[in-house]
Write an enzyme that holds these catalytic residues in place. Structure first.
Site, PDB file in Angstrom:
ATOM      1  N   LYS A   1      42.110 -71.012  19.611  1.00 27.86           N
ATOM      2  CA  LYS A   1      41.414 -71.013  20.809  1.00 27.86           C
ATOM      3  C   LYS A   1      40.299 -71.923  20.834  1.00 27.86           C
ATOM      4  O   LYS A   1      39.562 -72.541  21.457  1.00 27.86           O
ATOM      5  CB  LYS A   1      40.710 -69.432  20.664  1.00 27.86           C
ATOM      6  CG  LYS A   1      41.657 -68.530  21.332  1.00 27.86           C
ATOM      7  CD  LYS A   1      41.003 -67.435  21.925  1.00 27.86           C
ATOM      8  CE  LYS A   1      42.152 -66.506  22.580  1.00 27.86           C
ATOM      9  NZ  LYS A   1      41.851 -65.295  23.402  1.00 27.86           N
TER      10      LYS A   1
ATOM     11  N   LYS B   1      53.145 -68.719  22.987  1.00 30.07           N
ATOM     12  CA  LYS B   1      53.134 -67.274  23.397  1.00 30.07           C
ATOM     13  C   LYS B   1      52.585 -67.294  24.653  1.00 30.07           C
ATOM     14  O   LYS B   1      51.756 -68.025  25.307  1.00 30.07           O
ATOM     15  CB  LYS B   1      51.941 -66.710  22.474  1.00 30.07           C
ATOM     16  CG  LYS B   1      51.747 -65.163  22.614  1.00 30.07           C
ATOM     17  CD  LYS B   1      50.390 -64.653  22.010  1.00 30.07           C
ATOM     18  CE  LYS B   1      49.454 -64.827  22.739  1.00 30.07           C
ATOM     19  NZ  LYS B   1      48.155 -63.733  22.726  1.00 30.07           N
TER      20      LYS B   1
ATOM     21  N   LYS C   1      47.857 -64.419  29.084  1.00 32.62           N
ATOM     22  CA  LYS C   1      47.142 -64.115  30.337  1.00 32.62           C
ATOM     23  C   LYS C   1      46.034 -65.028  30.690  1.00 32.62           C
ATOM     24  O   LYS C   1      45.667 -65.262  31.797  1.00 32.62           O
ATOM     25  CB  LYS C   1      46.477 -62.598  30.444  1.00 32.62           C
ATOM     26  CG  LYS C   1      45.236 -62.239  29.742  1.00 32.62           C
ATOM     27  CD  LYS C   1      44.692 -61.027  29.892  1.00 32.62           C
ATOM     28  CE  LYS C   1      44.960 -60.162  28.634  1.00 32.62           C
ATOM     29  NZ  LYS C   1      43.912 -60.564  27.466  1.00 32.62           N
TER      30      LYS C   1
HETATM   31  P1  ATP Z   1      44.272 -64.059  26.045  1.00 33.64           P
HETATM   32  O1  ATP Z   1      45.152 -65.106  26.627  1.00 33.64           O
HETATM   33  O2  ATP Z   1      42.879 -63.859  26.918  1.00 33.64           O
HETATM   34  O3  ATP Z   1      43.704 -64.543  24.794  1.00 33.64           O
HETATM   35  P2  ATP Z   1      46.414 -62.372  25.450  1.00 33.64           P
HETATM   36  O4  ATP Z   1      47.148 -62.500  26.571  1.00 33.64           O
HETATM   37  O5  ATP Z   1      46.659 -63.074  24.378  1.00 33.64           O
HETATM   38  O6  ATP Z   1      44.870 -62.792  25.936  1.00 33.64           O
HETATM   39  P3  ATP Z   1      45.328 -60.201  24.353  1.00 33.64           P
HETATM   40  O7  ATP Z   1      44.152 -59.429  25.294  1.00 33.64           O
HETATM   41  O8  ATP Z   1      44.536 -61.025  23.423  1.00 33.64           O
HETATM   42  O9  ATP Z   1      46.114 -60.814  25.279  1.00 33.64           O
HETATM   43  O10 ATP Z   1      46.135 -59.095  23.913  1.00 33.64           O
HETATM   44  C1  ATP Z   1      46.234 -57.668  23.961  1.00 33.64           C
HETATM   45  C2  ATP Z   1      47.594 -57.207  23.365  1.00 33.64           C
HETATM   46  O11 ATP Z   1      48.861 -57.804  23.762  1.00 33.64           O
HETATM   47  C3  ATP Z   1      47.610 -57.317  21.834  1.00 33.64           C
HETATM   48  O12 ATP Z   1      48.149 -56.428  21.089  1.00 33.64           O
HETATM   49  C4  ATP Z   1      48.752 -58.667  21.675  1.00 33.64           C
HETATM   50  O13 ATP Z   1      49.257 -58.595  20.358  1.00 33.64           O
HETATM   51  C5  ATP Z   1      49.508 -58.417  22.858  1.00 33.64           C
HETATM   52  N1  ATP Z   1      50.138 -59.565  23.431  1.00 33.64           N
HETATM   53  C6  ATP Z   1      49.419 -60.453  24.017  1.00 33.64           C
HETATM   54  N2  ATP Z   1      50.336 -61.474  24.506  1.00 33.64           N
HETATM   55  C7  ATP Z   1      51.440 -61.273  23.721  1.00 33.64           C
HETATM   56  C8  ATP Z   1      52.857 -61.755  24.023  1.00 33.64           C
HETATM   57  N3  ATP Z   1      53.021 -63.092  24.519  1.00 33.64           N
HETATM   58  N4  ATP Z   1      53.900 -61.121  23.358  1.00 33.64           N
HETATM   59  C9  ATP Z   1      53.662 -59.924  22.894  1.00 33.64           C
HETATM   60  N5  ATP Z   1      52.375 -59.223  22.788  1.00 33.64           N
HETATM   61  C10 ATP Z   1      51.310 -59.833  23.353  1.00 33.64           C
END
Ligand code: ATP
Ligand code: LTN
Length: 336
Positions: free
Chosen positions: A117, A199, A202
């Site tokens: 990040k 990964k 969002k």
């Molecule tokens: P951001 O992009 O805003 O950092 P993010 O999409 O990574 O957000 P988080 O809010 O950080 O999402 O994650 C919420 C939950 O979703 C966590 O348990 C995280 O491990 C899971 N998660 C997020 N992205 C993935 C992915 N690509 N595959 C599996 N699990 C995920």
């Protein structure tokens, strides 16, 4: 709702930092539902974590309520689980401060999410981004959490929460339950459709890289059609085929089929046909959730009612742990 002393406790959360994706769903939220039957569950919308990256205030408010609606639409039952917003329970920030003093600079420097990040937000490498994992440890440790259902990207943070809990317990005697990550077999890491080495996230600025849970059927099918694969033509789960492996994982999550079954189903068929099938399975799988979401999101007072009751319940549980911690570290109790 009453929490039972005989059941183990679950805590998890998602940041309202964008439109939730199938990564969030398959890696985390989808698995929360089954746990409600056998565990005491707390599911939090972690808005305080979200501001480690700049957010538009009105959007953040809208997404906070929207994330709660997604939880309920995914099958989390307000009668069985405590769903609440992190900033409604001040003990999270209060415990995070204490835990900051029991967490080493070197430990936080090793967190891969911080490194990723800060590379992405080079103009805003703020202290909150750095201490993010101690707030997450506070979320978890406040409730005596046994298990933390998350995607594999969060494993390192849960392990740090364990280390902090063990360190504190060693100094002050048994205080915190030492939590374990709970990571699904399939869906533990869903990759970007545009760059299958990364990964799915969002907050990715390329909207074609993720499937949002609220994307329309047409959008879902179009995004899968454009998904990056390879120059081979065979639907096969194998090293070096990151794009196809990812699509097979997604297909498996929505259909329950194994990789062998999927390989047999698409034997002799091309990528175009496979991608269409993945798109349709995903759109079908999300349809019931989307219908429930659309009803819920128009009922703002229902959602706000849940948050207000649950924040009181969570705050009551959290306050008990925080008082214990304050006593152990030597803070003088205020006369009542
Ligand atoms: P951001 O992009 O805003 O950092 P993010 O999409 O990574 O957000 P988080 O809010 O950080 O999402 O994650 C919420 C939950 O979703 C966590 O348990 C995280 O491990 C899971 N998660 C997020 N992205 C993935 C992915 N690509 N595959 C599996 N699990 C995920
Ligand atoms: N850091 C998590 C979100 C999160 C969380 C938690 C998950 C904040 N607090 C406590 C589980 C338990 C993420 O997914 N980025």
């Amino acid at each position: 709702m009453e929490f039972s002393k005989d059941k183990k406790t679950i805590f998890s959360g998602v940041q309202p930092s964008g439109n939730l994706t199938i990564g969030n769903y398959l890696g985390a939220i989808k698995n929360w539902q089954d746990l409600q039957e056998t565990h005491n569950c707390l599911y939090c919308v972690v808005d305080m974590h979200a501001i480690t990256v700049r957010q538009d205030p009105a959007e953040l408010r809208r997404r906070t309520l929207g994330t709660l609606a997604i939880y309920i639409a995914s099958g989390i039952d307000p009668e069985k689980s405590i769903m609440f917003v992190q900033s409604h329970v001040p003990a999270h920030a209060e415990l995070a401060w204490v835990l900051n003093c029991y967490t080493m600079f070197g430990e936080l420097s090793r967190m891969t999410q911080f490194k990723d990040k800060s590379a992405k937000n080079a103009q805003n490498i703020n202290a909150g981004l750095f201490t993010y994992p101690t707030l997450m440890a506070a979320d978890i440790l406040l409730y005596g959490t046994d298990l933390v259902p998350v995607g594999v990207d969060q494993k390192q943070h849960v392990e740090l929460a364990r280390d902090i809990a063990e360190r504190f317990n060693q100094i002050y005697g048994d205080t915190f339950v030492v939590p374990e990550p709970y990571i699904p077999q399939t869906g533990r890491k869903i990759f970007s459709l545009a760059d299958p080495g990364k990964k799915m996230s969002k907050s990715d600025e390329n909207i074609n890289s993720f499937i949002a849970l609220l994307d329309s059927r047409d959008t879902i099918i179009r995004k899968f059609k454009r998904a990056v694969t390879d120059s081979d033509t065979c639907v096969r789960y194998a090293e070096g085929k990151d794009g196809i492996n990812n699509l097979m994982t997604i297909y498996s999550c929505f259909t329950g089929k194994t990789m062998d079954e999927i390989e047999r189903e698409f034997d002799g068929k091309g990528y175009a046909e496979f991608k269409l099938a993945v798109g349709e399975a995903c759109a079908d799988g999300l349809e019931p959730l989307q219908k429930r979401y659309n009803c819920l999101v128009s009922d703002r007072s229902y959602l706000e009612g849940i948050l207000s009751n649950n924040a009181d319940h969570a705050a009551y549980l959290a306050r008990k742990m925080l008082s214990k911690v304050y006593r152990k570290v030597g803070f003088l109790a205020k006369n009542k």
